[in-house]
Write a protein that holds these residues in place. Structure first.
Motif, mmCIF file in Angstrom:
data_model
loop_
_atom_site.group_PDB
_atom_site.id
_atom_site.type_symbol
_atom_site.label_atom_id
_atom_site.label_comp_id
_atom_site.label_asym_id
_atom_site.label_seq_id
_atom_site.Cartn_x
_atom_site.Cartn_y
_atom_site.Cartn_z
ATOM 1 N N HIS A 101 -14.151 -44.675 -19.322
ATOM 2 C CA HIS A 101 -14.885 -45.720 -19.036
ATOM 3 C C HIS A 101 -15.564 -45.773 -17.737
ATOM 4 C CE1 HIS A 101 -14.976 -50.399 -18.911
ATOM 5 N NE2 HIS A 101 -14.583 -50.309 -17.492
ATOM 6 N N GLU A 102 -15.015 -45.311 -16.705
ATOM 7 C CA GLU A 102 -15.972 -45.294 -15.485
ATOM 8 C C GLU A 102 -17.252 -44.243 -15.545
ATOM 9 O OE1 GLU A 102 -15.457 -46.616 -12.235
ATOM 10 O OE2 GLU A 102 -13.911 -47.795 -13.562
ATOM 11 N N SER A 103 -17.353 -43.710 -16.605
ATOM 12 C CA SER A 103 -18.559 -42.823 -16.785
ATOM 13 C C SER A 103 -19.513 -43.592 -17.838
ATOM 14 C CB SER A 103 -18.209 -41.311 -17.473
ATOM 15 O OG SER A 103 -17.494 -40.639 -16.537
ATOM 16 N N GLY A 104 -19.139 -44.507 -18.061
ATOM 17 C CA GLY A 104 -20.222 -45.460 -19.175
ATOM 18 C C GLY A 104 -19.850 -45.271 -20.632
ATOM 19 N N ILE A 105 -18.764 -44.570 -21.010
ATOM 20 C CA ILE A 105 -18.451 -44.418 -22.455
ATOM 21 C C ILE A 105 -17.840 -45.832 -22.815
ATOM 22 C CG2 ILE A 105 -17.068 -42.939 -24.102
ATOM 23 C CD1 ILE A 105 -19.502 -41.512 -22.936
ATOM 24 N N LYS A 106 -18.427 -46.474 -24.009
ATOM 25 C CA LYS A 106 -17.938 -47.676 -24.440
ATOM 26 C C LYS A 106 -16.897 -47.639 -25.387
ATOM 27 C CE LYS A 106 -21.018 -49.622 -21.938
ATOM 28 N NZ LYS A 106 -20.494 -50.121 -20.597
ATOM 29 N N GLY A 107 -16.359 -46.468 -26.162
ATOM 30 C CA GLY A 107 -15.155 -46.329 -26.985
ATOM 31 C C GLY A 107 -14.759 -44.903 -27.194
ATOM 32 N N ILE A 108 -13.564 -44.779 -27.746
ATOM 33 C CA ILE A 108 -13.076 -43.493 -28.210
ATOM 34 C C ILE A 108 -12.738 -43.439 -29.543
ATOM 35 C CG2 ILE A 108 -12.074 -43.283 -25.948
ATOM 36 C CD1 ILE A 108 -9.124 -44.170 -27.186
ATOM 37 N N LYS A 109 -12.664 -42.277 -29.949
ATOM 38 C CA LYS A 109 -12.485 -42.113 -31.547
ATOM 39 C C LYS A 109 -11.076 -41.416 -31.427
ATOM 40 C CE LYS A 109 -13.011 -39.371 -35.772
ATOM 41 N NZ LYS A 109 -13.971 -38.879 -36.655
ATOM 42 N N LEU A 110 -9.916 -41.849 -32.438
ATOM 43 C CA LEU A 110 -8.561 -41.196 -32.679
ATOM 44 C C LEU A 110 -8.654 -40.825 -33.902
ATOM 45 C CD1 LEU A 110 -6.760 -44.091 -30.744
ATOM 46 C CD2 LEU A 110 -7.021 -41.896 -29.954
ATOM 47 N N HIS A 111 -7.979 -39.680 -34.335
ATOM 48 C CA HIS A 111 -8.077 -39.249 -35.482
ATOM 49 C C HIS A 111 -6.528 -38.774 -35.791
ATOM 50 C CE1 HIS A 111 -8.787 -37.119 -38.891
ATOM 51 N NE2 HIS A 111 -10.353 -37.194 -38.949
ATOM 52 N N PRO A 112 -5.551 -39.796 -36.377
ATOM 53 C CA PRO A 112 -4.261 -39.606 -36.614
ATOM 54 C C PRO A 112 -3.851 -38.264 -37.353
ATOM 55 C CG PRO A 112 -4.915 -41.709 -37.048
ATOM 56 C CD PRO A 112 -6.219 -41.043 -36.926
ATOM 57 N N GLU A 113 -4.648 -37.800 -38.278
ATOM 58 C CA GLU A 113 -4.516 -36.552 -39.174
ATOM 59 C C GLU A 113 -4.656 -35.264 -38.064
ATOM 60 O OE1 GLU A 113 -5.823 -34.195 -42.955
ATOM 61 O OE2 GLU A 113 -6.770 -36.092 -42.665
ATOM 62 N N TYR A 114 -5.812 -35.288 -37.557
ATOM 63 C CA TYR A 114 -6.274 -33.974 -36.740
ATOM 64 C C TYR A 114 -5.323 -34.076 -35.195
ATOM 65 C CZ TYR A 114 -10.304 -32.916 -39.610
ATOM 66 O OH TYR A 114 -11.295 -32.585 -40.269
ATOM 67 N N GLN A 115 -4.854 -35.268 -34.873
ATOM 68 C CA GLN A 115 -4.263 -35.298 -33.362
ATOM 69 C C GLN A 115 -2.777 -35.673 -33.898
ATOM 70 O OE1 GLN A 115 -6.646 -38.684 -32.008
ATOM 71 N NE2 GLN A 115 -7.493 -37.110 -30.451
ATOM 72 N N GLU A 116 -2.338 -35.419 -35.153
ATOM 73 C CA GLU A 116 -0.671 -35.668 -35.509
ATOM 74 C C GLU A 116 0.008 -36.628 -34.772
ATOM 75 O OE1 GLU A 116 0.124 -31.618 -34.505
ATOM 76 O OE2 GLU A 116 -0.389 -30.817 -36.628
ATOM 77 N N PHE A 117 -0.430 -37.945 -35.144
ATOM 78 C CA PHE A 117 0.205 -39.179 -34.763
ATOM 79 C C PHE A 117 0.118 -40.219 -35.785
ATOM 80 C CE2 PHE A 117 -3.947 -40.454 -33.244
ATOM 81 C CZ PHE A 117 -3.974 -41.662 -33.261
ATOM 82 N N PHE A 118 1.024 -41.161 -35.654
ATOM 83 C CA PHE A 118 1.006 -42.565 -36.447
ATOM 84 C C PHE A 118 0.560 -43.612 -35.615
ATOM 85 C CE2 PHE A 118 4.183 -39.726 -38.416
ATOM 86 C CZ PHE A 118 3.682 -39.617 -39.942
ATOM 87 N N VAL A 119 -0.360 -44.225 -36.016
ATOM 88 C CA VAL A 119 -1.081 -45.374 -35.172
ATOM 89 C C VAL A 119 -0.122 -46.469 -34.943
ATOM 90 C CG1 VAL A 119 -3.417 -44.832 -36.053
ATOM 91 C CG2 VAL A 119 -2.182 -46.407 -37.082
ATOM 92 N N ASP A 120 0.942 -46.613 -35.738
ATOM 93 C CA ASP A 120 1.724 -47.572 -35.404
ATOM 94 C C ASP A 120 3.145 -47.261 -34.686
ATOM 95 O OD1 ASP A 120 2.831 -46.192 -37.273
ATOM 96 O OD2 ASP A 120 3.650 -48.044 -38.704
ATOM 97 N N ASP A 121 2.947 -46.110 -34.010
ATOM 98 C CA ASP A 121 3.938 -45.542 -33.463
ATOM 99 C C ASP A 121 3.994 -46.423 -31.824
ATOM 100 O OD1 ASP A 121 5.660 -44.341 -31.295
ATOM 101 O OD2 ASP A 121 5.378 -42.260 -32.515
ATOM 102 N N ASP A 122 5.148 -47.011 -31.372
ATOM 103 C CA ASP A 122 5.155 -47.907 -30.138
ATOM 104 C C ASP A 122 4.909 -47.371 -29.016
ATOM 105 O OD1 ASP A 122 5.640 -50.335 -31.915
ATOM 106 O OD2 ASP A 122 7.903 -50.024 -31.466
ATOM 107 N N LYS A 123 5.106 -45.753 -28.995
ATOM 108 C CA LYS A 123 4.874 -45.267 -27.844
ATOM 109 C C LYS A 123 3.551 -45.079 -27.417
ATOM 110 C CE LYS A 123 4.550 -40.282 -29.289
ATOM 111 N NZ LYS A 123 5.474 -39.036 -29.429
ATOM 112 N N PHE A 124 2.468 -45.243 -28.399
ATOM 113 C CA PHE A 124 1.207 -45.409 -28.292
ATOM 114 C C PHE A 124 0.701 -46.641 -27.598
ATOM 115 C CE2 PHE A 124 1.807 -41.850 -31.082
ATOM 116 C CZ PHE A 124 1.530 -40.792 -30.215
ATOM 117 N N ALA A 125 1.323 -47.863 -27.726
ATOM 118 C CA ALA A 125 1.099 -49.021 -27.341
ATOM 119 C C ALA A 125 0.192 -49.016 -25.796
ATOM 120 C CB ALA A 125 2.326 -50.110 -27.418
ATOM 121 N N PRO A 126 0.911 -48.438 -24.862
ATOM 122 C CA PRO A 126 0.079 -48.601 -23.564
ATOM 123 C C PRO A 126 -1.158 -47.896 -23.651
ATOM 124 C CG PRO A 126 2.459 -47.838 -23.402
ATOM 125 C CD PRO A 126 2.103 -47.474 -24.761
ATOM 126 N N LEU A 127 -1.343 -47.239 -24.404
ATOM 127 C CA LEU A 127 -2.813 -46.573 -24.781
ATOM 128 C C LEU A 127 -3.763 -47.405 -25.292
ATOM 129 C CD1 LEU A 127 -4.921 -43.992 -24.470
ATOM 130 C CD2 LEU A 127 -4.183 -43.481 -26.787
#
Length: 135
Positions: A101-127
């Motif tokens: 954000h501080e470097s001017g990047i306006k968005g991020i890409k998340l890829h559940p398959e490649y990053q091995e996570f479930f988007v509805d997992d509560d532990k990612f809520a802070p992110l």
């Protein structure tokens, strides 16, 4: 015209990365060398004015390098908008999100398959909350 889903790689990795992606996607034809200048060439030929470059960190170790590259190509020739990536399992994910954000990047890409996570997992809520509040 806007192309919202493109991928490029650092010059020293582009050939290997595009070859690997072609093989892992069922021998998909590759029409680019995977470099920023080749993307610009294709954009010009296709009358695309802006491309969003989506970068992905598939592990914690590569997260900083992936994002350093994203930062370096953001705004290239006034035609590239680069998104960063955080590895959601990393203890440094929110810190990295702040750096992007501080470097001017306006968005991020998340890829559940490649990053091995479930988007509805509560532990990612802070992110997700921090992502939303960084806008």
């Amino acid at each position: 015209m806007l192309d919202f889903h493109t991928h490029i790689f650092p010059e020293n990795l582009a050939e290997r990365a595009t070859s690997h992606l072609a093989k892992t996607s069922g021998n998909m034809l590759v029409y680019s060398t995977g470099t920023k200048d080749d993307l610009i060439r294709i954009m010009d030929e296709s009358e695309v004015t802006t491309s969003v470059v989506l970068n992905i960190a598939t592990n914690e170790k590569q997260m900083k390098n992936v994002n350093d590259f994203a930062i370096s190509v953001n705004g290239y020739k006034g035609k590239l908008v680069s998104f960063g990536s955080v590895y959601p399992h990393s203890e440094r994910a929110i810190e990295e999100l702040h750096r992007l954000h501080e470097s001017g990047i306006k968005g991020i890409k998340l890829h559940p398959e490649y990053q091995e996570f479930f988007v509805d997992d509560d532990k990612f809520a802070p992110l997700y909350e921090r992502s939303r509040n960084s806008a």
